[in-house]
Design a protein around this motif. Structure first.
Motif, PDB file in Angstrom:
ATOM      1  N   THR A 278       0.991  -0.722   0.375  1.00  0.00           N
ATOM      2  CA  THR A 278       0.125   0.291  -0.237  1.00  0.00           C
ATOM      3  C   THR A 278       1.169   0.559  -0.234  1.00  0.00           C
ATOM      4  OG1 THR A 278      -1.576  -1.213   0.802  1.00  0.00           O
ATOM      5  CG2 THR A 278      -1.766   1.074   1.305  1.00  0.00           C
ATOM      6  N   TYR A 279       0.578   2.640  -0.964  1.00  0.00           N
ATOM      7  CA  TYR A 279       1.928   3.392  -0.808  1.00  0.00           C
ATOM      8  C   TYR A 279       0.483   4.442  -0.636  1.00  0.00           C
ATOM      9  CZ  TYR A 279       3.629   7.355  -2.980  1.00  0.00           C
ATOM     10  OH  TYR A 279       4.266   8.314  -3.001  1.00  0.00           O
ATOM     11  N   PHE A 280       0.982   5.166   0.317  1.00  0.00           N
ATOM     12  CA  PHE A 280       0.153   6.351   0.656  1.00  0.00           C
ATOM     13  C   PHE A 280       1.056   7.596   1.283  1.00  0.00           C
ATOM     14  CE2 PHE A 280      -2.724   8.114   3.522  1.00  0.00           C
ATOM     15  CZ  PHE A 280      -2.047   8.805   4.225  1.00  0.00           C
ATOM     16  N   ALA A 282       1.960  11.385   2.533  1.00  0.00           N
ATOM     17  CA  ALA A 282       1.358  12.125   3.848  1.00  0.00           C
ATOM     18  C   ALA A 282       1.924  13.632   3.217  1.00  0.00           C
ATOM     19  CB  ALA A 282       2.323  11.526   4.616  1.00  0.00           C
ATOM     20  N   VAL A 290      -3.494  11.948   8.819  1.00  0.00           N
ATOM     21  CA  VAL A 290      -2.817  10.866   8.290  1.00  0.00           C
ATOM     22  C   VAL A 290      -2.871   9.961   8.380  1.00  0.00           C
ATOM     23  CG1 VAL A 290      -0.137  10.314   7.935  1.00  0.00           C
ATOM     24  CG2 VAL A 290      -0.630  12.269   7.558  1.00  0.00           C
ATOM     25  N   LEU A 294      -4.540   6.398   6.165  1.00  0.00           N
ATOM     26  CA  LEU A 294      -4.211   5.486   6.296  1.00  0.00           C
ATOM     27  C   LEU A 294      -4.866   4.767   6.630  1.00  0.00           C
ATOM     28  CD1 LEU A 294      -1.257   4.084   5.165  1.00  0.00           C
ATOM     29  CD2 LEU A 294      -0.124   4.437   7.485  1.00  0.00           C
ATOM     30  N   GLU A 297      -7.233   4.007   3.261  1.00  0.00           N
ATOM     31  CA  GLU A 297      -6.387   3.605   2.067  1.00  0.00           C
ATOM     32  C   GLU A 297      -6.217   2.303   2.444  1.00  0.00           C
ATOM     33  OE1 GLU A 297      -6.036   5.365  -0.229  1.00  0.00           O
ATOM     34  OE2 GLU A 297      -4.746   4.488  -1.980  1.00  0.00           O
ATOM     35  N   ILE A 298      -5.682   1.224   3.597  1.00  0.00           N
ATOM     36  CA  ILE A 298      -5.330  -0.157   4.303  1.00  0.00           C
ATOM     37  C   ILE A 298      -6.487  -0.643   3.813  1.00  0.00           C
ATOM     38  CG2 ILE A 298      -4.416  -1.799   5.520  1.00  0.00           C
ATOM     39  CD1 ILE A 298      -2.467   0.429   6.324  1.00  0.00           C
ATOM     40  N   LEU A 320      -6.779   3.240  12.311  1.00  0.00           N
ATOM     41  CA  LEU A 320      -5.716   2.200  12.095  1.00  0.00           C
ATOM     42  C   LEU A 320      -4.919   1.148  13.260  1.00  0.00           C
ATOM     43  CD1 LEU A 320      -3.097   2.587   9.539  1.00  0.00           C
ATOM     44  CD2 LEU A 320      -2.027   4.110  11.628  1.00  0.00           C
ATOM     45  N   VAL A 336       3.733  -1.293   3.544  1.00  0.00           N
ATOM     46  CA  VAL A 336       3.084  -0.241   3.184  1.00  0.00           C
ATOM     47  C   VAL A 336       4.490   1.057   2.975  1.00  0.00           C
ATOM     48  CG1 VAL A 336       2.184   1.901   4.395  1.00  0.00           C
ATOM     49  CG2 VAL A 336       1.383  -0.312   5.114  1.00  0.00           C
ATOM     50  N   VAL A 338       5.160   4.603   3.723  1.00  0.00           N
ATOM     51  CA  VAL A 338       4.420   6.044   3.590  1.00  0.00           C
ATOM     52  C   VAL A 338       5.390   7.161   2.873  1.00  0.00           C
ATOM     53  CG1 VAL A 338       4.393   8.002   5.547  1.00  0.00           C
ATOM     54  CG2 VAL A 338       3.227   4.853   5.851  1.00  0.00           C
ATOM     55  N   LEU A 352       2.050   6.254  14.195  1.00  0.00           N
ATOM     56  CA  LEU A 352       1.432   4.661  13.812  1.00  0.00           C
ATOM     57  C   LEU A 352       2.227   4.244  13.173  1.00  0.00           C
ATOM     58  CD1 LEU A 352       0.814   6.666  10.068  1.00  0.00           C
ATOM     59  CD2 LEU A 352       2.287   4.441   9.934  1.00  0.00           C
TER      60      LEU A 352
END
Length: 903
Positions: A278-280, A282, A290, A294, A297-298, A320, A336, A338, A352
């Protein structure tokens, strides 16, 4: 003529220095190479089976159980032994497999295993004459067969054909992958991703098996993973000693300057990562948002619709953690990435990371001082991508038809630090400006600068000059916009700049992208590379004045109505820049305008409007009111008084001032009378103003609140609290709200707010509750749970500053009720994020000092002290300094009450 005896190789010649030394044991190298070739062939053949599994109707594929690959079908069980050989396949190579299969056949015959067993030996070479003759004898087992290139299985036609070499097998798998029904993932990328998953499963992961029911999700998962990454260049050149995406440690921190290729490396490495990635990014969010973003997104990528829908509504670290719990329950391990993590405070990054205890996390960011303590907290060492080697630099220059020797390649390496963006730009400039002479290019650049970030700016400056006129204009437009734009939005700006054909704009964007000067996102938005912004801003300044105005007006129209903080702030500045004073003044009349962090430029604009004698009196009065409100919020009473007096002068001198403006003036006057402790004047002014307006009415309620507030300023707390409570009850009835709506779930309250014709009255109701709470605090009496509905109403009406103020009262209420953990959650998940999201830095110090006390009550004295110690590095106001001092005394008192640990 050639020398009969060439010079002896000393190992230091520039011509050979870049060549690796020959291995000492060539036999060992050959054995190792053959071993890896065999494993890769076996993994690719397993991938081929996975790609054909649905066609075969097989429910399951297993790896490294009794054989290399096993496939279970409804009526049979296939045991696949994969053999790679340089020469012919001999009986000795398969004898052990055939004998072992006899035992497996017995298990099936005895009923301990289901289905008819078959042994199929897959090989890359032709069987030798002896083995081939054996397979033709009557005593050769009918359930044992060989598969070699050009000789498919007569019954199991779905099986991948045996290939003579890795390249042929990879080509066949790629062709099969191309038939998977999606187009965003390159077929060969899918093959290598599946090969990595096969290899990972072969180590014992996930039970060493794949279920056919998982395949559709597996393919879709890959699509979603790679879609989030910014577009990578068509030709990827790796860094020297390039690491994998995930290392031995669960968390890795990769830092580098903009242009060092961090994101491109991550996108490329993700294609070979054995975990779903998973690309995120910030950079597009306030730090406090954030964790929640995130988490969503996940969840969108890895949870089912029902699981995702059942996640908590609020954003934050709890969401999260909840997402992670769902993944951990299903034994799903994810990776992941970030990106731009330097936009997030180190403490937030630390929290996080610990919210995803089983995920493999790669943090990408700029090399900043705060990364040092973050690395220490995480127990890791910050890494940086090594950049391109001299060999890769030479390849990049050769692609631009430029030649360079090794010393010159070292000069380019020293000049660019091997950062991919700047190496590519150097090669392009060498070809277009210096006719392919790399030495001349290096001389020209080094004559202007030394090895600092300014060197890259000079390179980009030369690159910018080589852009086409349209490309420079589009870069200027992206600089003016400041926020990422869709292609349609960018085309509208381009049209305002005179580029009317979309094809021209698209070509300019491609030109910028081809030189690595823009970044594209999966949703179609495009933004300028950070390193190019100063140069593009200069180009924007060179645009004709009328064109600049047209662009500004167009951009203002594009951004109007967006609630995202970055776009909203840019729009408000554009209103000032384009002279849209009516819209700007209309914003200042909203209750929520003063509750967020407005662009600082607006105050100067308001001052100019207030002093503009050519402007109509009503607009000038509105401008003075905005300035008075800002001054009031900062406790600058002298400035507030001056602007109220100016409002009085305008009202006295003009006959265009209407009832609304006069009530607005009266509310400001009542506040001043209260601040002056002149209760008689306060009473008189209130009664006078009240007599001129109908009751009940919005004007009457506004005056009653201003009167109650004036009583509070005059120290009449009992009267102020009573007046506020009575007015709150009137507002509640006016809004048709029951008491249960205020103290219960926010759903009904939100529905009432969204359907109301007077939504600002919800904020005014909150003001009444807030004034009651403040009056009670001054009197030293309890105010019960009243702070909670006030805070909820403020959050609902986007009155962020007031929401924080009353939220801190709510924290105190929770503390008094021994709900300390809930108090910490309220601070961490709502109040502090609101302060960060809406640009309210003045409130952060008070929130964090209060948080320190809450931590101390929870027994975490070390964290409480650390919170206060961090605040010591800030320049604070006298009130904030007193608050920190008081909170520190509370923390130390609680620390003294803790039992001393035994040695």
């Amino acid at each position: 003529m050639h020398d009969s005896n060439p010079p002896q190789d000393t190992g230091t010649s520039p011509d050979t220095a870049s060549e690796p030394p020959a291995p000492l044991d060539t036999d060992q190298l050959r054995r190792i190479t053959s071993l890896h070739r065999g494993f890769t062939y076996q993994n690719l053949y397993a991938v081929g089976c996975l790609l054909r599994l649905r066609e075969a109707g097989a429910p399951m594929l297993m790896l490294e159980k009794d054989e290399d690959v096993e496939v279970t079908l409804p009526d049979r069980h296939l045991y696949l032994q994969v053999k790679t050989r340089q020469g012919n396949l001999t009986w000795g190579a398969v004898e052990g497999s055939v004998e072992r299969f006899a035992d497996l056949r017995t298990e099936h015959t005895a009923g301990r295993r289901s289905g008819t067993p078959k042994l199929i030996v897959v090989t890359n070479t032709v069987p030798g004459p002896e083995l081939l003759q054996m397979t033709r004898r009557p005593d050769w087992p009918a359930d044992v067969s060989l598969l070699w290139p050009g000789h498919p299985h007569p019954d199991e036609t779905w099986l991948p054909p045996a290939a003579a070499d890795l390249a042929s097998l990879l080509q066949w798998c790629t062709e099969q992958a191309a038939q998977v029904p999606f187009g965003s993932l390159h077929p060969q990328t899918l093959v290598w991703k599946l090969a990595a998953r096969v290899q990972y499963a072969s180590t014992g992961a996930h039970g060493q098996l794949f279920h056919a029911g998982e395949l559709a999700g597996l393919y879709e998962q890959f699509v979603e993973e790679l879609q989030a990454f910014p577009q990578a260049p068509e030709v990827y050149r790796p860094h020297g000693d390039e690491p994998d995406l995930t290392g031995e440690q669960r968390v890795r921190l990769v830092t580098g300057f903009s242009g060092s290729g961090k994101t491109t490396w991550a996108a490329h490495a993700a294609a070979r990562c054995p975990f779903p990635v998973t690309y995120f990014d910030a950079a597009q969010l306030p730090p406090a948002a954030v964790p929640g973003a995130l988490a969503r997104e996940i969840a969108a990528r890895h949870l089912s619709g029902s699981d995702a829908a059942s996640l908590p509504n609020g954003a934050g670290i709890d969401v999260l953690r909840s997402v992670h719990s769902r993944l951990a329950h299903d034994d799903t391990v994810i990776a992941v990435v970030v990106d731009n993590m330097h936009h997030v405070p180190s403490d937030d990054v630390h929290v996080l990371v610990h919210a995803l205890p089983t995920a493999r996390i790669t943090l990408l960011g700029h090399p900043l001082p705060q990364q040092i303590p973050l690395a220490a907290q995480l127990g890791i060492t910050a890494e940086s991508l090594p950049g391109w080697t001299t060999d890769t630099i030479a390849t990049a220059f050769a692609a631009e038809e430029c030649t360079l020797d090794y010393p010159t390649a070292q000069r380019v390496l020293a000049l660019t630090a091997g950062l991919p963006l700047y190496v590519l730009n150097s090669a392009l400039l060498t070809r277009t400006v210096h006719v392919g002479d790399t030495t001349a290019f290096c001389d020209a650049v080094q004559a202007q600068t030394h090895l600092t970030p300014t060197a890259q700016e000079l390179i980009l400056d030369q690159t910018f000059e080589q852009l086409s006129e349209h490309a420079r204009t589009v870069a200027a437009l992206l600089s003016i916009a400041e926020v990422p734009l869709t292609s349609g939005e960018l085309q509208q700006l381009a049209a305002a700049a005179g580029i009317t054909r979309p094809t021209v704009t698209a070509r300019a964007v491609r030109e910028l992208a081809g030189r690595g000067l823009t970044q594209s996102f999966a949703d179609g938005r495009t933004t300028l590379h950070d390193a190019l912004r100063p140069l593009a801003a200069q180009a924007a300044e060179d645009l004709p004045a009328q064109t600049s105005q047209d662009i500004a007006h167009t951009l203002s129209g594009l951004l109007e109505g967006h609630r995202g903080l970055a776009r909203l702030a840019r729009w408000m500045r554009l209103l000032a820049e384009t002279g849209q004073t009516e819209a700007l003044l209309e914003l200042t009349g909203l209750e929520s305008f003063y509750q967020g962090g407005y662009p600082c430029e607006l105050r100067a604009v308001m001052a100019a409007l207030a002093d503009d004698t050519d402007l109509d009196p009503v607009s000038r009065l509105e401008a003075h009111n905005a300035l008075a409100t800002w001054a009031y919020g900062e406790d600058d009473w002298d400035t507030c008084t001056r602007h109220v007096h100016a409002m009085e002068d305008l009202a006295a001198a003009s006959d265009t001032i209407g009832p609304r403006e006069r009530v607005l003036l009266a509310t400001r006057q009542l506040a001043l009378y209260g601040l002056a402790d002149d209760v008689d004047a306060l009473d008189t002014a209130f009664e006078t103003a009240l007599a001129t307006i109908p009751a009940p009415s919005p004007y009457e309620r506004a005056l009653r609140y201003a009167y109650a507030q004036g009583l509070y300023f005059a120290g009449q707390f009992q009267a102020a609290g009573g007046a506020a409570a009575a007015l709150a009850d009137d507002y509640r009835r006016h809004l048709h709200l029951e008491i249960a709506h205020l103290f219960g779930d926010t759903t009904v309250l939100r529905e009432a707010f969204e359907s109301s014709d007077t939504p600002d009255d919800f904020k005014r109701l909150a003001d009444c509750f807030a004034l009651f709470v403040k009056s009670c605090r001054k009197l030293g009496v309890g105010y019960g749970p009243v702070a909670f509905p006030a805070m909820k109403l403020y959050l609902l009406t986007a009155a962020w500053r007031s929401a924080i103020d009353l939220g801190q009262d709510a924290v105190e209420t929770l503390m008094q009720a021994d709900e300390t953990r809930a108090a910490l959650d309220l601070l961490d998940l709502q109040l502090i994020p609101v302060a960060k999201d809406y640009n309210l830095p003045d409130d952060i110090v008070g929130l964090r000092s209060q948080r320190a006390v809450v931590l101390a009550y929870l027994g975490d004295i070390a964290a409480a002290r650390a919170e206060l110690d961090a605040l010591d590095h800030y320049e604070v106001t006298p009130d904030q300094a007193y608050d920190i001092h008081h909170q520190r005394r509370v923390v130390e008192r609680l620390a003294a009450q803790q039992p001393t640990p035994r040695p």
